[in-house]
Structures are given as C-alpha cells and as structure tokens.
Motif scaffolding. Sequence first.
Motif, short mmCIF file in Angstrom:
data_model
loop_
_atom_site.label_atom_id
_atom_site.label_comp_id
_atom_site.label_asym_id
_atom_site.label_seq_id
_atom_site.Cartn_x
_atom_site.Cartn_y
_atom_site.Cartn_z
N ALA A 118 0.83 -1.21 0.00
CA ALA A 118 0.00 0.00 0.00
C ALA A 118 0.86 1.26 0.00
O ALA A 118 0.49 2.28 -0.60
N ALA A 119 2.02 1.18 0.66
CA ALA A 119 2.90 2.35 0.74
C ALA A 119 3.80 2.49 -0.48
O ALA A 119 4.47 3.51 -0.63
N PHE A 120 3.81 1.50 -1.35
CA PHE A 120 4.76 1.51 -2.47
C PHE A 120 4.66 2.77 -3.34
O PHE A 120 5.70 3.36 -3.65
N PRO A 121 3.47 3.22 -3.75
CA PRO A 121 3.43 4.43 -4.59
C PRO A 121 4.07 5.64 -3.90
O PRO A 121 4.79 6.42 -4.52
N TRP A 122 3.83 5.76 -2.61
CA TRP A 122 4.40 6.86 -1.84
C TRP A 122 5.92 6.71 -1.74
O TRP A 122 6.67 7.68 -1.93
N LEU A 123 6.38 5.49 -1.44
CA LEU A 123 7.82 5.24 -1.35
C LEU A 123 8.51 5.47 -2.70
O LEU A 123 9.61 6.00 -2.76
N ALA A 124 7.84 5.06 -3.77
CA ALA A 124 8.39 5.26 -5.11
C ALA A 124 8.51 6.75 -5.43
O ALA A 124 9.52 7.19 -5.99
N ALA A 125 7.50 7.50 -5.07
CA ALA A 125 7.55 8.94 -5.31
C ALA A 125 8.66 9.60 -4.50
O ALA A 125 9.36 10.48 -4.99
N LEU A 126 8.83 9.15 -3.25
CA LEU A 126 9.89 9.70 -2.41
C LEU A 126 11.28 9.39 -2.97
O LEU A 126 12.20 10.19 -2.85
N SER A 127 11.41 8.23 -3.55
CA SER A 127 12.72 7.79 -4.03
C SER A 127 13.12 8.49 -5.33
O SER A 127 14.30 8.53 -5.66
#
Length: 168
Positions: A63-72
């Motif tokens: 669930a957090a992947f899109p947010w983590l991807a954007a942060l990275s």
Amino acid sequence: AYSFAALLAEGLGQLSYAVRQNVDPLLGRAFAEHRVQEIGPEVGRIRKFVVPGMLMAAVLLSAAFPWLAALSHLVDGRTEAWQALGILLAGVVAASAYRPFAGHLLQGGRPGWNSGLTACVVAVNFVLCFALVPGLGALGAALATMGAALVESLLICATARLFWRLPL
C-alpha cells in the motif's frame, strides 16, 4: 524499477531470517538433547505469529509503495514495479512459514545437505529467470524469485520429514 521493488521485498524477507536467528538455538538444543519431536509444537506456535505478521507487513508495504516510489524519485509507483513487488511479497509471505526453520539441517548436523538445498534453490532461480525474463521482463524475474522461494520451502519441509520425520 524492478530493483527498487526487489529491495523492498528483500528487506521484508530479512524478518524471516531474524526469526531464524531466534529459532536456531531452539533447534540446536532439541537436537543436542535428542528431543527433535518437541520441535513440532514450537513450529506451530512460532508460525502462528510470523505468517500473519509478515502478511500484514506485506500489505502495508504494498500500500505504501506508490508513496515510497515517489519519495525515491527512482520509479513511478504506477508501473510494473508495483506488480513485481506484489509477486515478490507473495513469495516472501509464503516462504515465511518455513524460512525460520531452515536451520534444521545445520542444527541437525547435516551441513552438506544444507549446501545442497541452497544450491538447488539457486539453480531453480537461474532456470526460471532464464525461462521467464526474456518474455516477461521484470515480472518474469519476480515470478522466478517467487518460484525459487516456494521450492526452498518445499525442500525445507521435505528434508525435515526425510531426516527426522518432523512435520513442518
């Protein structure tokens, strides 16, 4: 993109190895004291907490992947990397039922068999990657890694039954 998903899945998978670090002394003591059959109830007790915990962590990570991807700033969270992460996490969660007990071969005095099990898993991953990556790309790599994790789980179970009649 795939490497970011693999990094996250591998990080979660390390929790199974952390549990193993706590299980290995229990296995070693049971083997040393010839109480191998007492391992069975411990397996059930440990698995009852590990698998649901890993599943919950995998769902939260996915669930957090899109947010983590954007942060990275490395990957777009809407790409096939998210799908690859889902496949990898499925393998990690499935393997979490057995990986904490992978030390049974070492603790039971069969290091050669442990090396053979590891070599077999590496070979399966290689063959599956060779077969799946050309046609499926990152999703093929994820499927190959998941397949190798499932084979590892089957081999852990098979060797426990073969040598000690221990149902994992």
